[in-house]
Design a protein around this motif. Structure first.
Motif, PDB file in Angstrom:
ATOM      1  N   MET A 168       0.862  -1.179   0.000  1.00 35.63           N
ATOM      2  CA  MET A 168       0.000   0.000   0.000  1.00 35.63           C
ATOM      3  C   MET A 168       0.903   1.236   0.000  1.00 35.63           C
TER       4      MET A 168
ATOM      5  N   CYS B  72      -0.236  -0.630  -4.705  1.00 31.14           N
ATOM      6  CA  CYS B  72      -1.633  -0.203  -4.689  1.00 31.14           C
ATOM      7  C   CYS B  72      -1.743   1.131  -3.969  1.00 31.14           C
TER       8      CYS B  72
ATOM      9  N   ARG C 204      -7.835   0.862  -4.726  1.00 36.41           N
ATOM     10  CA  ARG C 204      -8.312  -0.146  -3.789  1.00 36.41           C
ATOM     11  C   ARG C 204      -9.494  -0.923  -4.353  1.00 36.41           C
TER      12      ARG C 204
ATOM     13  N   PRO D  55      -6.243  -1.672   3.855  1.00 35.62           N
ATOM     14  CA  PRO D  55      -7.643  -1.288   3.640  1.00 35.62           C
ATOM     15  C   PRO D  55      -8.589  -2.292   4.280  1.00 35.62           C
TER      16      PRO D  55
END
Length: 516
Positions: free
Chosen positions: A249, A372, A377, A402
């Motif tokens: 992330m 990402c 997402r 997430p």
């Protein structure tokens, strides 16, 4: 039949092809090969779905060459014409042949790859093949076609060009193969495919292979194939089990920095980085070269010669980092690719399966890393939903993990609740003079009945006695209508129909009076 330990010698192939597979070191067939080869040799139409890197190319090239060898026309006897040239692609005395097998592929690289497979598997046979794709001159391709070929591997665009010029005739094709059919649909080749299939005889054997099987492919299979056999080695859109997947992330602006850090700190062999756009691939290459990492790009804007040279460098002993787009890297069979980096997550979940399928080929192991950002997402959730697998989030990620719901098998997809539309709740605007939507009835306005335009309808008694009323009361002044007995309403002025013009237009400065 148990396809776990099936040898090529048990599949019914001819002796020249067994010799070719033995020289290449192939003894046991993969599951897709063990199931597809006997069905194709029997003459059945086939729809094959298997993971990338499981040998789908050999699953249709070997039986296709076997069938063509069985029906090879005898070599003509007698003296050769005096004016016939002695040079040719196969031997010193080439004989014209009829095209009997057509293989369609979405990209030039995949076409060249299929051509290499035909060359390796058919080296002990007199069969000929040719490659037809764009990006290069058509002169050598046309020269090969004039000598006659048994198998033609082509991309749809260049094939239609040469068909329009009269260089290719598909009226004698017995076997039609669609490789990576889902990618050809994604690239917009469906109209071209319909034109090509219309030129092929209806009495043919059609084979369709792909790693994913979307509904559009199944619809085409029902239309173009006759009672096809379906082979599905693994569930649809299932990556290889030997691929270690993880996701980082990362903030979108920090992706270049994290990519450089990952490539410098990770021991690796051949590394393939995927970008969503061509311009993005070039930017990644510039950044990596600036930081001392040797990199090269391959995408649709590169010429065919540049793409071929880049692939040769990537297959060498000192390979650069290859940055590619999805279309250019589709179907590439390159050994010893240890790492796949998804710099941008793909918009189509099936594309992710094809991306990571470039590693862990032929029983090897590989690693797939994805970057990402916050705006990607939803793409990550779509990929996990397709594979029915939750990708592990790297603990060194810059952003928090997430929130994701637990993925269950065959769980229904729930969306936001929507209220059903009720036509009774829709407000209807009545026209003047209407009540309950029926013109001509008595309105709530005073003045009696009115027509659909709002004008009052005069009774016979009113038509005779209107002459006694004055003009101020709407009496007969010579301007009354014949039907209503009253003065017609003045139409409303439309915007811009005023007689008085504005002093200045909008956007112009007002002129100040000049001093005398």
């Amino acid at each position: 039949m148990d396809t776990a330990n099936t040898k090529f010698s048990e599949l019914g192939l001819a002796e020249p092809f067994l010799r070719a597979t033995e020289s290449l070191g192939y003894e046991y067939a993969t599951p897709i090969q063990a199931q597809a080869i006997p069905l194709i040799l029997s003459g059945s139409d086939l729809v094959g779905c298997a993971q990338t890197g499981t040998g789908k190319t050999a699953a249709f090239t070997l039986p296709m060459l076997d069938l063509l060898l069985q029906k090879l026309p005898p070599k003509p006897t007698g003296p050769r014409p005096k004016n016939q040239r002695r040079k040719g692609p196969k031997g010193s005395n080439p004989r014209p042949r009829t095209l009997r097998a057509l293989v369609l592929a979405p990209t030039r690289e995949l076409s060249a790859q299929i051509g290499d497979s035909l060359k390796r598997y058919g080296k002990h046979t007199p069969l000929r093949h040719a490659l037809v794709f764009g990006g290069v001159s058509q002169v050598p391709q046309v020269r090969t076609l004039r000598h006659g070929v048994d198998v033609l591997v082509a991309t749809p665009g260049r094939l239609l060009d040469l068909m329009g010029q009269g260089h290719i005739d598909l009226s004698k094709v017995d076997i039609l193969v669609l490789d990576e059919a889902d990618q050809m649909l994604d690239m917009g080749f469906l109209p071209d495919l319909k034109r090509i299939v219309a030129k092929v005889p209806e009495q043919r054997q059609t084979l369709m292979f792909s790693a994913t099987m979307p509904p559009a492919i199944r619809k085409l299979a029902e239309e173009w194939l006759t009672e096809p056999e379906n082979i599905q080695v693994a569930p649809v859109a299932t990556p290889a089990e030997r691929i270690a997947q993880s996701v980082h992330m990362v903030d979108k602006k920090k992706k270049p920095e994290r990519l450089v850090q990952f490539l410098q700190d990770t021991p690796r062999k051949r590394t393939l980085v995927f970008s969503r756009t061509k311009h993005g691939a070039d930017k990644i290459v510039k950044r990596l070269n600036r930081d001392g990492l040797k990199a090269a790009a391959i995408h649709g804007n590169k010429s065919q010669g540049a793409r071929t040279r880049t692939l040769e460098q990537f297959k060498s002993q000192n390979p650069p980092i290859l940055v590619a787009t999805d279309i250019a890297a589709r179907g590439l069979d390159i050994r010893d690719v240890s790492h796949i980096v998804n710099y941008d997550l793909p918009e189509t979940p099936e594309t992710y399966v094809h991306r990571i399928g470039r590693t862990a080929r032929a029983g090897a192991e590989g690693t797939a890393i994805s970057f990402c950002s916050n705006d990607e997402r939803k793409l990550l959730r779509a990929i996990e939903r397709l594979m029915n697998f939750r990708i592990e989030v790297d603990p060194s990620s810059d952003l928090p993990e997430p929130p994701r719901r637990e993925i269950k098998d065959d769980s229904p997809r729930r969306g936001p609740k929507r209220k059903k539309f009720n036509p009774k709740n829709r407000r209807r605007k009545f026209k003047p003079g209407e009540k309950n939507g029926k013109p001509g009835e008595r309105s709530s306005k005073p003045g009696g009945k009115r027509d659909q335009y709002g004008n009052r309808i005069a009774t016979p008694s009113e038509g005779q006695g209107n002459s006694s009323r004055g003009a101020s009361e709407g009496g007969n002044t010579g301007e009354q209508t014949a039907t209503t007995g009253q003065r017609p309403r003045r139409p409303k002025r439309k915007p811009g129909e005023y007689n008085r013009k504005p002093k200045w237009k909008s956007g112009q400065k007002k002129r100040r009076p000049q001093p005398k």
